[in-house]
Design an enzyme around this catalytic site. Structure first.
Site, PDB file in Angstrom:
ATOM      1  N   ARG A  89       0.806  -1.217   0.000  1.00  0.00           N
ATOM      2  CA  ARG A  89       0.000   0.000   0.000  1.00  0.00           C
ATOM      3  C   ARG A  89       0.845   1.276   0.000  1.00  0.00           C
ATOM      4  O   ARG A  89       0.317   2.361  -0.182  1.00  0.00           O
ATOM      5  CB  ARG A  89      -0.933   0.026   1.215  1.00  0.00           C
ATOM      6  CG  ARG A  89      -2.019  -1.022   1.213  1.00  0.00           C
ATOM      7  CD  ARG A  89      -2.907  -0.886   2.425  1.00  0.00           C
ATOM      8  NE  ARG A  89      -3.915  -1.922   2.509  1.00  0.00           N
ATOM      9  CZ  ARG A  89      -5.115  -1.861   1.941  1.00  0.00           C
ATOM     10  NH1 ARG A  89      -5.440  -0.792   1.221  1.00  0.00           N
ATOM     11  NH2 ARG A  89      -5.987  -2.846   2.084  1.00  0.00           N
ATOM     12  N   ARG A 128     -24.279  -2.140   0.576  1.00  0.00           N
ATOM     13  CA  ARG A 128     -23.704  -3.131   1.478  1.00  0.00           C
ATOM     14  C   ARG A 128     -23.840  -2.691   2.936  1.00  0.00           C
ATOM     15  O   ARG A 128     -24.145  -3.499   3.816  1.00  0.00           O
ATOM     16  CB  ARG A 128     -22.219  -3.353   1.140  1.00  0.00           C
ATOM     17  CG  ARG A 128     -21.590  -4.493   1.929  1.00  0.00           C
ATOM     18  CD  ARG A 128     -20.207  -4.812   1.392  1.00  0.00           C
ATOM     19  NE  ARG A 128     -19.215  -3.821   1.776  1.00  0.00           N
ATOM     20  CZ  ARG A 128     -17.946  -3.844   1.385  1.00  0.00           C
ATOM     21  NH1 ARG A 128     -17.540  -4.804   0.557  1.00  0.00           N
ATOM     22  NH2 ARG A 128     -17.104  -2.919   1.782  1.00  0.00           N
ATOM     23  N   ARG A 134     -24.266  -1.336   8.662  1.00  0.00           N
ATOM     24  CA  ARG A 134     -23.108  -0.492   8.971  1.00  0.00           C
ATOM     25  C   ARG A 134     -23.531   0.976   8.937  1.00  0.00           C
ATOM     26  O   ARG A 134     -23.347   1.677   7.947  1.00  0.00           O
ATOM     27  CB  ARG A 134     -21.984  -0.725   7.964  1.00  0.00           C
ATOM     28  CG  ARG A 134     -21.463  -2.154   7.919  1.00  0.00           C
ATOM     29  CD  ARG A 134     -20.289  -2.252   6.963  1.00  0.00           C
ATOM     30  NE  ARG A 134     -19.787  -3.595   6.824  1.00  0.00           N
ATOM     31  CZ  ARG A 134     -18.716  -3.930   6.096  1.00  0.00           C
ATOM     32  NH1 ARG A 134     -18.061  -2.978   5.431  1.00  0.00           N
ATOM     33  NH2 ARG A 134     -18.306  -5.171   6.022  1.00  0.00           N
ATOM     34  N   ARG A 145     -12.771   7.324   2.012  1.00  0.00           N
ATOM     35  CA  ARG A 145     -11.991   6.106   1.774  1.00  0.00           C
ATOM     36  C   ARG A 145     -11.539   6.028   0.322  1.00  0.00           C
ATOM     37  O   ARG A 145     -10.415   5.617   0.021  1.00  0.00           O
ATOM     38  CB  ARG A 145     -12.812   4.866   2.147  1.00  0.00           C
ATOM     39  CG  ARG A 145     -13.065   4.712   3.642  1.00  0.00           C
ATOM     40  CD  ARG A 145     -14.109   3.655   3.915  1.00  0.00           C
ATOM     41  NE  ARG A 145     -13.712   2.349   3.412  1.00  0.00           N
ATOM     42  CZ  ARG A 145     -14.559   1.328   3.256  1.00  0.00           C
ATOM     43  NH1 ARG A 145     -15.839   1.493   3.529  1.00  0.00           N
ATOM     44  NH2 ARG A 145     -14.122   0.174   2.819  1.00  0.00           N
TER      45      ARG A 145
END
Length: 209
Positions: A89, A128, A134, A145
């Site tokens: 990353r 999702r 969530r 993000r």
């Protein structure tokens, strides 16, 4: 022998595709998330070290992450090839992975990036979040993000472009179709770089297996 990375933004479906592609190529799929969870659960020395940072809400330093990945790549199943998901990353992790492979006389074969428009990613992740309850995954959090991905991880992908081993694959559409595109991309990169191709075209029915 294929040693490859699969990369893509949150919601791109790379976890699902990593499992499918690794099965088709006969190589192990290695997720850094799984590596962390294993080490923490088993309370290995590296797991204990990582947990200190995780408990404080801090990022685990590259040094600890690199050592976990190096330990995993030394396992017998990874010697026959692997598909890494979630690593590297950072530029430092790119250098570390190069060093790990070079030590054994190896190098990466392929880097695949799944590409999906941000608006579709936001839609997928909101759906999702709703399905999984969530509540914290708001559109603002999700966009943040995605911004981090564009700022950080895309730079990592670009570092592999000069090696001529990167293929960008459309991550929209039916899962089977995406799997087929990924397999063809792996084949194309290996053929272009002179590696022996190990991928055969699969039809949609085959991809279900």
């Amino acid at each position: 022998m294929t040693r490859m990375l699969i990369m893509g933004p949150p919601g791109s479906g790379k976890g699902t595709q990593a499992s499918r592609i690794s099965d088709k190529l006969g190589i192990v799929a290695i997720s850094t998330g799984d590596i962390f969870r294993y080490n923490v659960k088993e309370m290995t020395e590296l797991g204990k070290e990582a947990k200190k940072y995780m408990d404080n809400g801090d990022f685990v330093p590259d040094d600890v992450t690199n050592r976990m990945v190096a330990d995993r790549l030394r396992q017998p199943d990874a010697q026959r090839g692997f598909l890494l998901d979630g690593y590297p990353r950072t530029a430092g992790q790119v250098e570390a992975l190069d060093a790990m492979l070079k030590e054994d006389g190896h190098a990466l074969s392929v880097v695949i990036e799944l590409t999906v428009p941000d608006d579709e990613l936001v839609s997928r992740l909101l759906s999702r979040a709703d399905t999984e309850g969530r509540a914290d995954d708001t559109s603002e959090v999700i966009q943040h993000r995605l911004d981090l991905y564009h700022e950080q991880t895309e730079a990592v992908i670009e570092s592999y472009v000069d090696r001529d081993i990167v293929a960008r694959v459309d991550g929209t559409g039916q899962i089977d179709d995406i799997t087929e595109r990924l397999l063809q991309a792996v084949y194309s990169v290996r053929e272009r770089t002179g590696s022996l191709p190990v991928v055969e075209s699969v039809d949609a029915g085959d991809a279900e297996s």
